[in-house]
Design an enzyme around this catalytic site. Sequence first.
Site, PDB file in Angstrom:
ATOM      1  N   ARG A   1     -13.581  -7.892  -1.684  1.00 33.11           N
ATOM      2  CA  ARG A   1     -12.742  -7.850  -0.423  1.00 33.11           C
ATOM      3  C   ARG A   1     -12.507  -6.449  -0.287  1.00 33.11           C
ATOM      4  O   ARG A   1     -11.427  -6.169  -1.168  1.00 33.11           O
ATOM      5  CB  ARG A   1     -11.883  -9.050  -0.453  1.00 33.11           C
ATOM      6  CG  ARG A   1     -10.786  -8.766   0.969  1.00 33.11           C
ATOM      7  CD  ARG A   1      -9.665  -7.977   0.793  1.00 33.11           C
ATOM      8  NE  ARG A   1      -8.682  -7.861   1.821  1.00 33.11           N
ATOM      9  CZ  ARG A   1      -7.797  -7.153   1.948  1.00 33.11           C
ATOM     10  NH1 ARG A   1      -7.720  -6.388   1.313  1.00 33.11           N
ATOM     11  NH2 ARG A   1      -7.206  -7.230   3.042  1.00 33.11           N
TER      12      ARG A   1
ATOM     13  N   GLY B   1      -0.189  -3.559   5.365  1.00 29.26           N
ATOM     14  CA  GLY B   1      -0.066  -4.777   5.884  1.00 29.26           C
ATOM     15  C   GLY B   1      -1.453  -5.426   5.752  1.00 29.26           C
ATOM     16  O   GLY B   1      -2.276  -4.991   4.936  1.00 29.26           O
TER      17      GLY B   1
ATOM     18  N   THR C   1       0.958  -1.145  -0.036  1.00 33.07           N
ATOM     19  CA  THR C   1      -0.108   0.047   0.004  1.00 33.07           C
ATOM     20  C   THR C   1       0.903   1.229  -0.011  1.00 33.07           C
ATOM     21  O   THR C   1       1.949   1.279   0.599  1.00 33.07           O
ATOM     22  CB  THR C   1      -0.827  -0.101   1.185  1.00 33.07           C
ATOM     23  OG1 THR C   1      -1.684  -1.279   1.180  1.00 33.07           O
ATOM     24  CG2 THR C   1      -1.737   1.258   1.429  1.00 33.07           C
TER      25      THR C   1
ATOM     26  N   GLY D   1      -4.929  -6.096   5.912  1.00 39.15           N
ATOM     27  CA  GLY D   1      -5.697  -5.086   6.448  1.00 39.15           C
ATOM     28  C   GLY D   1      -6.728  -5.697   7.297  1.00 39.15           C
ATOM     29  O   GLY D   1      -7.284  -5.004   8.258  1.00 39.15           O
TER      30      GLY D   1
ATOM     31  N   GLY E   1     -10.194  -3.976   2.235  1.00 44.39           N
ATOM     32  CA  GLY E   1      -9.010  -4.145   3.344  1.00 44.39           C
ATOM     33  C   GLY E   1      -9.199  -2.840   4.057  1.00 44.39           C
ATOM     34  O   GLY E   1     -10.330  -1.997   4.252  1.00 44.39           O
ATOM     35  N   ASP E   2      -7.988  -2.442   4.869  1.00 41.05           N
ATOM     36  CA  ASP E   2      -8.218  -1.163   5.890  1.00 41.05           C
ATOM     37  C   ASP E   2      -7.934  -0.022   5.098  1.00 41.05           C
ATOM     38  O   ASP E   2      -8.503   1.049   5.632  1.00 41.05           O
ATOM     39  CB  ASP E   2      -6.832  -1.675   7.057  1.00 41.05           C
ATOM     40  CG  ASP E   2      -5.704  -1.512   6.103  1.00 41.05           C
ATOM     41  OD1 ASP E   2      -5.508  -2.190   5.272  1.00 41.05           O
ATOM     42  OD2 ASP E   2      -5.011  -0.743   6.417  1.00 41.05           O
TER      43      ASP E   2
HETATM   44  N1  ASP Z   1      -3.521  -3.064   3.785  1.00 37.79           N
HETATM   45  C1  ASP Z   1      -3.568  -3.731   2.460  1.00 37.79           C
HETATM   46  C2  ASP Z   1      -4.906  -4.598   2.437  1.00 37.79           C
HETATM   47  O1  ASP Z   1      -5.126  -5.061   3.496  1.00 37.79           O
HETATM   48  C3  ASP Z   1      -2.631  -4.366   1.728  1.00 37.79           C
HETATM   49  C4  ASP Z   1      -0.971  -3.959   2.292  1.00 37.79           C
HETATM   50  O2  ASP Z   1      -0.948  -2.957   2.771  1.00 37.79           O
HETATM   51  O3  ASP Z   1      -0.097  -4.757   1.911  1.00 37.79           O
HETATM   52  O4  ASP Z   1      -5.624  -4.080   1.494  1.00 37.79           O
END
Ligand code: ASP
Length: 337
Positions: A214, A238, A186, A240, A216-217
């Site tokens: 889906r 990371g 991200t 999410g 994520g965060d």
């Molecule tokens: N945070 C992102 C998600 O979960 C992915 C990432 O940052 O690696 O969509």
Amino acid sequence: MILKKVVIAGTIRADNGLPMGIKMLMEDRSAIDAVEETIKMVEDNTDDWTVGSGGLPNLLGEVELDASIMDGRTLKAGAVAGIKGYKNPISVARKIMEETPHVLLVGEGAEQFAQVMGCEKADLLTENTRDLHRDFLEGKGIIEKSYDTEETMKTKERYFKSFQRMVKDSNLMEWYDRYVHSNHGTVNILAKDSNGDICCGVSTSGLSFKFPGRAGDSPIIGAGNYADNRYGAAACVGVGELVMRLALARIAVYELSKGATAEEAAINAIKSMVDLAPDKGSVSILVMDKEGNVVAACNWKDYYYWLATSENPTPEKKDCIFVDLELLEKDGVGYHR
Ligand code: ASP
């Protein structure tokens, strides 16, 4: 003439956009403009396979993007989740923040809004990401089992059949652990402008080969993104699902509001992940306090971020603070203990 210090910080692949971001801030442009334009450069960089064009495809071979932006002066925010076919999801998020009473638009609705707003369309799949998805379906590369052939990939219906078979044949949790969690990333950009206003932006293609729909965060305000001029801002990279379950960015900004330094806020946010054990995954958090001090913490080693300020406008590589959650767990710390 710059009266106040301006700052912009970004995660590992933000280095192509930060020189422009700091220039804009030094020309007295707003933090919101600097964050949007910097993230657009990262989204447009097809060598970055975790954001925008060239981003990682979902299970059906489509690039579905999540993004958000938050204005620390007004606490207004805008976000999109699962948007397809638009070049710069961060700009769509900004338009939601500025032109609507809403915070989050998803999927088709987000696309219709983007179209009405005249946002630029794009085919986000590149040769590379097409190959990645083909390899995935053919069992090459990161997946061992073959589910489909070149021939069966020709139509979306066939993609869908492949998806159904995959779900039927797999232990989903195990499948997620093996394939989905292995590739992702991200971009986070935090900026403070010469008015002292803070803005935080986030953009991602999410986890590779994720289930369609889906989110994520990154588009969830409070989880992957939070900004408040009075205290500072935080954003995450990371897995999410872990970030969402803790509302991690909000934890860090809450810590700042209680008087923590940026370093304490970042470390305490990562430490709070121990409450989710045994569920684990890599997470990093980038935190800026209201003075523009920036720190990042993460639960894995050798991660870094970029920082540019009016005093040092050339983006400088900075180490993230490693927080060893295994040690905390060994000490018996955590909610499930
Ligand atoms: N945070 C992102 C998600 O979960 C992915 C990432 O940052 O690696 O969509």
